[in-house]
Design a protein around this motif. Structure first.
Motif, PDB file in Angstrom:
ATOM      1  N   SER A 198     -11.685  -5.363 -41.970  1.00 54.08           N
ATOM      2  CA  SER A 198     -10.802  -3.826 -41.992  1.00 54.08           C
ATOM      3  C   SER A 198     -12.064  -2.367 -40.624  1.00 54.08           C
ATOM      4  N   GLY A 199     -11.235  -1.582 -41.002  1.00 54.60           N
ATOM      5  CA  GLY A 199     -12.225  -0.509 -39.893  1.00 54.60           C
ATOM      6  C   GLY A 199     -12.300  -0.848 -38.105  1.00 54.60           C
ATOM      7  N   MET A 200     -13.772  -0.828 -38.036  1.00 53.23           N
ATOM      8  CA  MET A 200     -13.912  -0.893 -36.490  1.00 53.23           C
ATOM      9  C   MET A 200     -14.190  -2.332 -36.207  1.00 53.23           C
ATOM     10  N   ALA A 201     -14.329  -2.984 -37.112  1.00 61.88           N
ATOM     11  CA  ALA A 201     -14.817  -4.309 -36.698  1.00 61.88           C
ATOM     12  C   ALA A 201     -13.508  -5.065 -36.761  1.00 61.88           C
ATOM     13  N   ALA A 202     -12.288  -4.217 -37.659  1.00 65.46           N
ATOM     14  CA  ALA A 202     -11.059  -4.803 -37.153  1.00 65.46           C
ATOM     15  C   ALA A 202     -10.776  -4.537 -35.497  1.00 65.46           C
ATOM     16  N   LYS A 203     -10.686  -3.114 -35.667  1.00 61.76           N
ATOM     17  CA  LYS A 203     -10.187  -2.656 -34.556  1.00 61.76           C
ATOM     18  C   LYS A 203     -10.917  -3.726 -33.171  1.00 61.76           C
ATOM     19  N   VAL A 204     -11.901  -3.963 -32.695  1.00 62.54           N
ATOM     20  CA  VAL A 204     -12.355  -4.434 -32.353  1.00 62.54           C
ATOM     21  C   VAL A 204     -11.391  -5.563 -31.967  1.00 62.54           C
ATOM     22  N   VAL A 205     -11.530  -6.249 -33.391  1.00 61.20           N
ATOM     23  CA  VAL A 205     -11.194  -7.783 -33.102  1.00 61.20           C
ATOM     24  C   VAL A 205      -9.260  -7.343 -32.558  1.00 61.20           C
ATOM     25  N   THR A 206      -8.515  -6.711 -32.956  1.00 57.05           N
ATOM     26  CA  THR A 206      -7.438  -6.355 -32.549  1.00 57.05           C
ATOM     27  C   THR A 206      -7.267  -5.734 -30.993  1.00 57.05           C
ATOM     28  N   ARG A 207      -7.994  -5.004 -30.400  1.00 57.77           N
ATOM     29  CA  ARG A 207      -7.399  -4.589 -29.146  1.00 57.77           C
ATOM     30  C   ARG A 207      -8.400  -6.170 -28.650  1.00 57.77           C
ATOM     31  N   GLY A 208      -9.163  -6.814 -29.063  1.00 56.48           N
ATOM     32  CA  GLY A 208      -9.439  -7.500 -28.597  1.00 56.48           C
ATOM     33  C   GLY A 208      -8.724  -8.931 -28.022  1.00 56.48           C
ATOM     34  N   TYR A 209      -8.034  -9.105 -29.489  1.00 53.74           N
ATOM     35  CA  TYR A 209      -6.954 -10.020 -29.027  1.00 53.74           C
ATOM     36  C   TYR A 209      -5.550  -9.927 -28.225  1.00 53.74           C
ATOM     37  N   HIS A 210      -4.940  -8.649 -28.025  1.00 55.74           N
ATOM     38  CA  HIS A 210      -4.669  -8.061 -27.114  1.00 55.74           C
ATOM     39  C   HIS A 210      -5.251  -8.048 -26.080  1.00 55.74           C
ATOM     40  N   LEU A 211      -6.045  -7.963 -25.430  1.00 60.13           N
ATOM     41  CA  LEU A 211      -6.018  -7.917 -24.186  1.00 60.13           C
ATOM     42  C   LEU A 211      -6.009  -9.478 -23.643  1.00 60.13           C
ATOM     43  N   LEU A 212      -6.587 -10.173 -24.288  1.00 60.84           N
ATOM     44  CA  LEU A 212      -6.354 -11.755 -24.358  1.00 60.84           C
ATOM     45  C   LEU A 212      -5.386 -12.679 -23.946  1.00 60.84           C
ATOM     46  N   SER A 213      -4.570 -11.548 -24.794  1.00 61.22           N
ATOM     47  CA  SER A 213      -3.059 -12.156 -25.170  1.00 61.22           C
ATOM     48  C   SER A 213      -1.843 -12.099 -24.410  1.00 61.22           C
ATOM     49  N   ILE A 214      -2.419 -10.486 -23.795  1.00 59.87           N
ATOM     50  CA  ILE A 214      -1.223 -10.159 -22.282  1.00 59.87           C
ATOM     51  C   ILE A 214      -1.574 -10.617 -21.178  1.00 59.87           C
ATOM     52  N   PRO A 215      -0.332 -11.393 -21.212  1.00 53.61           N
ATOM     53  CA  PRO A 215      -0.653 -12.150 -19.171  1.00 53.61           C
ATOM     54  C   PRO A 215      -1.789 -11.043 -18.305  1.00 53.61           C
ATOM     55  N   SER A 216      -1.475 -10.117 -18.365  1.00 55.22           N
ATOM     56  CA  SER A 216      -1.786  -9.546 -16.983  1.00 55.22           C
ATOM     57  C   SER A 216      -1.757  -7.911 -17.588  1.00 55.22           C
ATOM     58  N   ASN A 217      -3.048  -6.593 -16.853  1.00 56.01           N
ATOM     59  CA  ASN A 217      -2.292  -5.380 -17.196  1.00 56.01           C
ATOM     60  C   ASN A 217      -3.269  -5.247 -17.836  1.00 56.01           C
ATOM     61  N   ARG A 218      -4.881  -6.308 -18.375  1.00 55.12           N
ATOM     62  CA  ARG A 218      -5.514  -5.767 -19.439  1.00 55.12           C
ATOM     63  C   ARG A 218      -6.335  -4.695 -18.533  1.00 55.12           C
ATOM     64  N   ALA A 219      -7.414  -4.156 -17.144  1.00 56.56           N
ATOM     65  CA  ALA A 219      -7.966  -3.165 -16.755  1.00 56.56           C
ATOM     66  C   ALA A 219      -7.244  -2.034 -17.090  1.00 56.56           C
ATOM     67  N   ARG A 220      -6.449  -2.084 -16.792  1.00 54.96           N
ATOM     68  CA  ARG A 220      -5.240  -0.743 -17.517  1.00 54.96           C
ATOM     69  C   ARG A 220      -5.217  -0.448 -18.674  1.00 54.96           C
ATOM     70  N   ILE A 221      -4.816  -1.405 -19.579  1.00 51.12           N
ATOM     71  CA  ILE A 221      -4.748  -1.120 -20.591  1.00 51.12           C
ATOM     72  C   ILE A 221      -6.152  -0.898 -21.659  1.00 51.12           C
ATOM     73  N   ALA A 222      -7.141  -1.258 -20.714  1.00 48.27           N
ATOM     74  CA  ALA A 222      -8.581  -0.834 -21.405  1.00 48.27           C
ATOM     75  C   ALA A 222      -8.245   0.414 -21.174  1.00 48.27           C
ATOM     76  N   GLY A 223      -8.172   0.817 -20.185  1.00 50.88           N
ATOM     77  CA  GLY A 223      -8.837   1.929 -19.624  1.00 50.88           C
ATOM     78  C   GLY A 223      -8.244   2.972 -19.876  1.00 50.88           C
TER      79      GLY A 223
END
Length: 459
Positions: A373-398
């Protein structure tokens, strides 16, 4: 794979999009692959709440179907019916033209649609949340309600416009409520007249707790995070009636509001039933190889398919993006095996866990069964989405970085009118719905009447 044949894939969601990409890599042009989809993009649904909150631009969660995939042809159309005996698919393109095409192999991956309950007024007055147009409309609607409340001198009208009811506390509903609350709070900060006006958010669900799919510890953590922000969480509660003035809850309370957001769940696309093949609760019955019994040329995967869960004998896999993507990959490989490339293998996969973004620094996740939960879960959540989406990763992270460093842009663009997003249960998207005629008053600040003005991340 022998002479060139045609594989038709109906649906460009998690299952269909993955099946097309995988089969293209295996076949390398040896077969013709036709993908039928009503939009020219694959929608990454788990990030849609951030589009509604104004964190991400809609194009960042829309992955173009066109790409460097040998042998793939995209047909911008909606599949209407399938003649199983003749092996032909009938469809209608974006401009209303009808056409047919034959197939040697067929993949049914039409996905799911809104699940409506027989509650008076819901179809007329609720806002759904299954497509980009619905997310864009909801963002404008939330901003408009706050702006209209700021302009009003009527305390009752102000309170109604600053009250938001989300029904369904699964992944989608919880994330929509969490992100929406932060957006309306940000809007209030720039309006001195609303400084003392509460932004009331209600999250209601018939289940005994929110996020019932998650471990109970994570559900409690999410409950605590949202409650501390002032959100009212009503469990074992649903909507008894929706009207133009507000919502009557099942506990008898009437809540004056202009915003009823419907995130109750999904059901398989009705097209599945129209095929005339055996189904299980609206899902096409398949074997462990994702083939329709008696029709080895037809495969089905994702929300449209009742796939035996080999990790839980006697059950079927859940309707999640996690299963849909992996089933699409397995279906593609088994189609290749049917042409002599590789070996037919059963689908078997255990859930790797789930992630839920609660906005700000809040999140809940259980990767590989480890509760966070909290920040650790936030990092995992966003990391997972960046790995899972096929493209646009740099735009999303930005965009995420900019959201941390700069104030959120809170303007309504009014690009989607209420007439374009009726709460439908027959199709998950309305990409070609017409705008209201020029000069017509926007329906975004009032409930929609039928016939007139009219989800979650899992790793």
């Amino acid at each position: 794979m022998g002479e060139r044949q045609r594989v038709v894939v109906i649906g460009g969601g998690f299952a269909g999009f993955t099946a097309v990409r995988t089969l293209s890599r295996i076949a390398k042009g040896a077969v013709e692959i036709v993908l039928i989809n009503p939009t020219d993009y694959f929608l990454y649904l788990p990030l849609l709440p951030e589009v509604a909150a104004g964190i991400l631009d809609a194009r960042k969660v829309a992955v173009p179907l066109a790409g460097d995939y040998p042998g793939v042809r995209y047909l911008l159309a909606t599949a209407d019916s399938v003649d199983i005996e003749a092996r032909r698919v009938k469809c209608t393109d974006a401009e209303g033209n009808h056409r047919e095409l034959g197939y040697d192999r067929l993949v049914v991956a039409v996905g799911s649609v809104n699940k409506l309950l027989p509650v008076p007024g819901v179809a007329e007055y609720a806002h759904g949340f299954r497509s980009i147009v619905e997310a864009l409309y909801l963002r404008d609607h939330l901003i408009r309600q706050v702006e209209l409340a700021d302009a009003s001198d009527d305390p009752e009208e102000r309170a109604a416009r600053c009250t938001f009811v989300v029904v369904g506390a699964g992944y989608t509903g919880t994330e929509v409520a969490a992100q929406g609350q932060l957006l309306t709070n940000a809007l209030r900060r720039h309006r001195p007249r609303l400084r003392d006006q509460p932004m009331r958010w209600i999250l209601a669900d018939i289940a005994p707790r929110i996020l019932p799919e998650l471990d109970e510890r994570l559900s409690r953590s999410a409950y605590r995070t949202l409650s501390e922000r002032g959100m009212e969480i009503l469990t074992e509660t649903s909507v008894a009636e929706a009207t133009a003035e507000g919502v009557k809850l099942s506990d008898g309370e009437f809540v004056p509001t202009k915003s009823l957001i419907w995130c109750v769940g999904v059901r398989p696309d009705p097209m599945v039933e129209s095929l005339g093949l055996p189904t299980v609760k609206g899902r096409l019955r398949v074997d462990e190889y994702l083939r329709v019994p008696g029709h080895p040329e037809i495969f089905a995967c994702g929300d449209a398919a009742a796939v035996p869960d080999l990790t839980r004998p006697g059950e079927y896999t859940a309707m999640t993006a996690q299963h849909a993507s992996r089933q699409g990959r397995r279906a593609a490989r088994n189609i290749a095996a049917s042409y002599g490339h590789g070996r037919l293998r059963p689908y078997k996969h255990s859930d790797l866990g789930f992630v839920v973004d609660l906005g700000g620094t809040g999140a809940a996740a259980n990767p590989l069964g480890v509760p966070l939960s909290g920040m650790a879960a936030k990092v995992v959540t966003r990391g997972y989405h960046l790995l899972s989406i096929p493209s646009n990763r740099a735009r999303i992270a930005g965009s995420w970085l900019l959201d941390l460093l700069t104030p959120r842009q809170t303007v309504q663009l009014d690009v989607v009118r209420g007439t374009a997003v009726p709460l439908k249960h027959t199709t998950p998207q309305a990409p070609h719905a017409p705008h209201a005629p020029d000069g017509e008053a926007s329906k975004a600040d009032t409930p929609r009447k039928a016939g007139a003005s009219a989800k979650a991340g899992d790793p």
